[in-house]
Design a protein around this motif. Structure first.
Motif, mmCIF file in Angstrom:
data_model
loop_
_atom_site.group_PDB
_atom_site.id
_atom_site.type_symbol
_atom_site.label_atom_id
_atom_site.label_comp_id
_atom_site.label_asym_id
_atom_site.label_seq_id
_atom_site.Cartn_x
_atom_site.Cartn_y
_atom_site.Cartn_z
ATOM 1 N N ASP A 1 -3.636 -6.524 -7.658
ATOM 2 C CA ASP A 1 -3.466 -6.302 -9.085
ATOM 3 C C ASP A 1 -2.562 -7.380 -9.678
ATOM 4 N N SER B 1 7.188 0.831 -8.743
ATOM 5 C CA SER B 1 5.877 0.410 -8.259
ATOM 6 C C SER B 1 5.104 1.579 -7.659
ATOM 7 N N MET C 1 -8.549 0.003 0.512
ATOM 8 C CA MET C 1 -7.446 0.953 0.420
ATOM 9 C C MET C 1 -7.476 1.931 1.587
ATOM 10 N N GLY D 1 0.807 -1.214 0.000
ATOM 11 C CA GLY D 1 0.000 0.000 0.000
ATOM 12 C C GLY D 1 0.838 1.261 0.000
ATOM 13 N N PHE D 2 0.509 2.169 0.913
ATOM 14 C CA PHE D 2 1.225 3.435 1.045
ATOM 15 C C PHE D 2 2.030 3.478 2.349
ATOM 16 N N SER E 1 -2.668 4.213 -10.466
ATOM 17 C CA SER E 1 -3.851 3.411 -10.165
ATOM 18 C C SER E 1 -4.858 4.192 -9.336
ATOM 19 N N ASP F 1 3.270 3.328 -10.390
ATOM 20 C CA ASP F 1 2.108 2.539 -10.786
ATOM 21 C C ASP F 1 0.973 2.689 -9.781
ATOM 22 N N ARG F 2 1.306 2.729 -8.498
ATOM 23 C CA ARG F 2 0.271 2.876 -7.475
ATOM 24 C C ARG F 2 -0.408 4.232 -7.584
ATOM 25 N N SER G 1 3.364 -5.251 -3.849
ATOM 26 C CA SER G 1 3.729 -3.826 -3.912
ATOM 27 C C SER G 1 2.608 -3.005 -4.537
ATOM 28 N N HIS G 2 1.462 -3.025 -3.878
ATOM 29 C CA HIS G 2 0.300 -2.293 -4.372
ATOM 30 C C HIS G 2 -0.677 -2.137 -3.222
ATOM 31 N N PHE G 3 -1.822 -1.418 -3.488
ATOM 32 C CA PHE G 3 -2.817 -1.275 -2.436
ATOM 33 C C PHE G 3 -4.043 -2.142 -2.705
#
Length: 311
Positions: free
Chosen positions: A181, A268, A82, A16-17, A275, A271-272, A176-178
């Motif tokens: 994906d 990444s 999220m 996430g963040f 997104s 990309d986040r 490596s995202h929220f």
């Protein structure tokens, strides 16, 4: 060769963040929560106004209402999780939870693409074939276009999910995202993913490039027809009709194409952030840019509030 540390993965953790400090995450939380609530409220208003006002029971507003429903479901699949991750970073999620989120995200995301294409076709018929518009764009045609969109999307999601979630995954299971994906998920695989990536690319081409090509062709024909109009007022009205749709299309397809059609990237975080645009901001564009700026919708809303419509 398979990567080491192979294990049967029971859960994933979304990064996430979490790279941001608490104050930044709290700011993001407030901003995203406000945008999310605005999206829900504005879509609810649009659906209610279209439902109650018989003057808006036209093919254009039928597709807009379908788009509002789809985008509301789309945001529900992504944003609540999220928001939770902003307050509690590095949350663990089971594989079935990840797969479920991916299924609904992809289903409604693909549905948005096809509905935007249907709106483009509706504009094409209204401007290029006005005499046949009422005949061709009847209730049956609208239902068929919407039904075709809703029935195709789950099949696309199932194909991609069965391809990706059949992979063996490695430690660590940090995405490596929220949200769940595809690209960040496949980086955790313990085997060669070339075939799976090719399948994902084919799906992306079908649900992104094909609708974009159809919308592009429709607007080439629309612009050609508009330029032939003798009335300047008619040209202005026709361009105004298409401007909102084009705004939503450019933002929607621009962001999604950047993510799913570009080569692999190690950035990444970029990309986040991209997104976030199509997960949080784009769903708000439909009711705000595409509907609330429309005079017919504003007049219907004012009448519902007991006020005099705009002149």
């Amino acid at each position: 060769m398979p990567r080491p540390n192979f294990t049967v993965v029971a859960e994933f953790t979304f990064e996430g963040f979490s790279i941001f400090g608490w104050q930044h995450r709290l700011t993001f939380f407030v901003v995203f929560l406000v945008l999310y609530l605005l999206t829900l409220a504005s879509n609810a208003i649009i659906l209610t106004v279209i439902r109650l006002n018989h003057q808006l029971h036209t093919p254009t507003y039928f597709f807009l209402s379908m788009l509002s429903i789809s985008e509301t479901c789309y945001t529900v699949a992504i944003i609540p999780r999220m928001l939770s991750s902003l307050l509690r970073p590095q949350q663990a999620n089971s594989v079935p939870d990840c797969a479920t989120q991916r299924f609904f995200y992809l289903t409604f995301g693909v549905n948005n693409c096809f509905l935007l294409t249907a709106v483009g076709y509706d504009h094409y018929m209204a401007i290029c074939n006005p005499l046949w518009y009422a005949v061709i764009m009847g209730k049956k045609t609208c239902i068929q276009l919407a039904s075709g969109s809703w029935s195709t999307d789950p099949s696309t999601a199932i194909i991609q999910m069965s391809s990706v979630f059949s992979l063996p995954f490695c430690d660590p299971q940090i995405i490596s995202h929220f949200f769940c994906d595809i690209r960040p998920l496949m980086t955790l695989a313990c085997t060669n993913t070339a075939v799976k990536e090719f399948i994902t690319l084919l799906i992306s081409l079908c649900v992104l490039v094909l609708p974009m090509v159809l919308i592009f062709i429709s607007y080439v024909l629309i612009v050609t027809t508009i330029l032939k109009m003798a009335s300047a007022e008619g040209r202005k009205k026709a361009f105004a009709t298409c401007a909102s749709h084009l705004t939503v299309v450019i933002v929607h397809y621009g962001c999604t194409s950047f993510i799913y059609l570009k080569p692999k990237s190690q950035n990444s975080l970029q990309d986040r952030l991209t997104s976030v645009t199509y997960a949080v901001i784009t769903p708000l564009l439909n009711p705000v840019v595409y509907s609330l700026r429309n005079k017919e919708v504003k007049d219907a809303l004012l009448r519902a509030l007991g006020r005099k419509p705009l002149s």
